[in-house]
Motif scaffolding. Structure first.
Motif, PDB file in Angstrom:
ATOM      1  N   GLU A 103       0.875  -0.994   0.350  1.00 22.95           N
ATOM      2  CA  GLU A 103      -0.074  -0.611  -0.032  1.00 22.95           C
ATOM      3  C   GLU A 103       0.813   1.055   0.346  1.00 22.95           C
ATOM      4  N   ARG A 104       2.126   1.195  -0.268  1.00 23.40           N
ATOM      5  CA  ARG A 104       2.753   2.345   0.477  1.00 23.40           C
ATOM      6  C   ARG A 104       2.905   3.233  -1.025  1.00 23.40           C
ATOM      7  N   ARG A 107      -1.054   5.320   0.012  1.00 26.56           N
ATOM      8  CA  ARG A 107       0.036   6.426   1.175  1.00 26.56           C
ATOM      9  C   ARG A 107       0.479   7.503   0.625  1.00 26.56           C
ATOM     10  N   GLU A 111      -0.778  11.014   1.194  1.00 29.38           N
ATOM     11  CA  GLU A 111      -0.516  12.010   1.513  1.00 29.38           C
ATOM     12  C   GLU A 111       0.350  13.560   0.234  1.00 29.38           C
TER      13      GLU A 111
END
Length: 175
Positions: A103-104, A107, A111
């Motif tokens: 899920e990087r 994320r 952000e």
């Protein structure tokens, strides 16, 4: 020097006050310290015309004890919530770590969207990251489809214009 004198004048009375209410010596010592820290923080509230400094300090001690009891109740509630749950084994940790790594990109997209107005960000998150249709996102947010389309368009435009943010196509490719 005045603080030390104040402490020395009242530490025995406050220690007795706490000891009458707590049976753990470590907790009692911590609470006595908390009482005097709280007294320092609220010293500006002491009024000599309303009573003695010891009377005021007893009030501080009662409030400190009450706060301590509330904390203890909260801690017990938290302990009971996790008591019946099993701890994570290495396989679980590995699986969760893999999921976090997977899920990087999402994320980073979330952000990047932090600078957007909440209404635009909400639509973009639901459509681009959660893979809902515009109609589904509109329904989830309680807005009209046309409104959702406009907000989605504005959000994507803002991401394209913003220097240093990931591109709108990268946001669209999440998941």
């Amino acid at each position: 020097m005045a603080l030390e004198a104040f402490y020395r004048r009242h530490v025995d009375e406050i220690s007795r006050f706490v000891a009458c209410r707590v049976d753990d010596p470590h907790m009692a010592a911590d609470l006595v310290a908390e009482v005097f820290l709280a007294a320092m923080d609220s010293a500006h509230t002491y009024r000599s015309d309303r009573g003695t400094e010891l009377g005021w300090l007893y009030g501080v001690a009662r409030n400190t004890l009450s706060a301590g009891r509330r904390r203890a109740v909260q801690e017990k509630k938290l302990e009971s919530r996790i008591a019946g749950r099993r701890l994570l084994d290495p396989d679980d940790l590995s699986r969760i770590d893999d999921q976090i790594d997977a899920e990087r990109q999402a994320r980073h997209a979330i952000e990047a969207m932090e600078g957007l107005p909440e209404s635009e960000r909400a639509v973009l998150e639901l459509v681009a990251i959660e893979q809902l249709s515009v109609a589904e996102a509109a329904a989830a947010l309680g807005i009209k489809q046309g409104t959702a389309r406009v907000r989605l368009h504005r959000a994507r435009q803002a991401l394209r214009r913003a220097p240093g943010l990931i591109s709108a196509t990268a946001v669209e490719g999440c998941r």
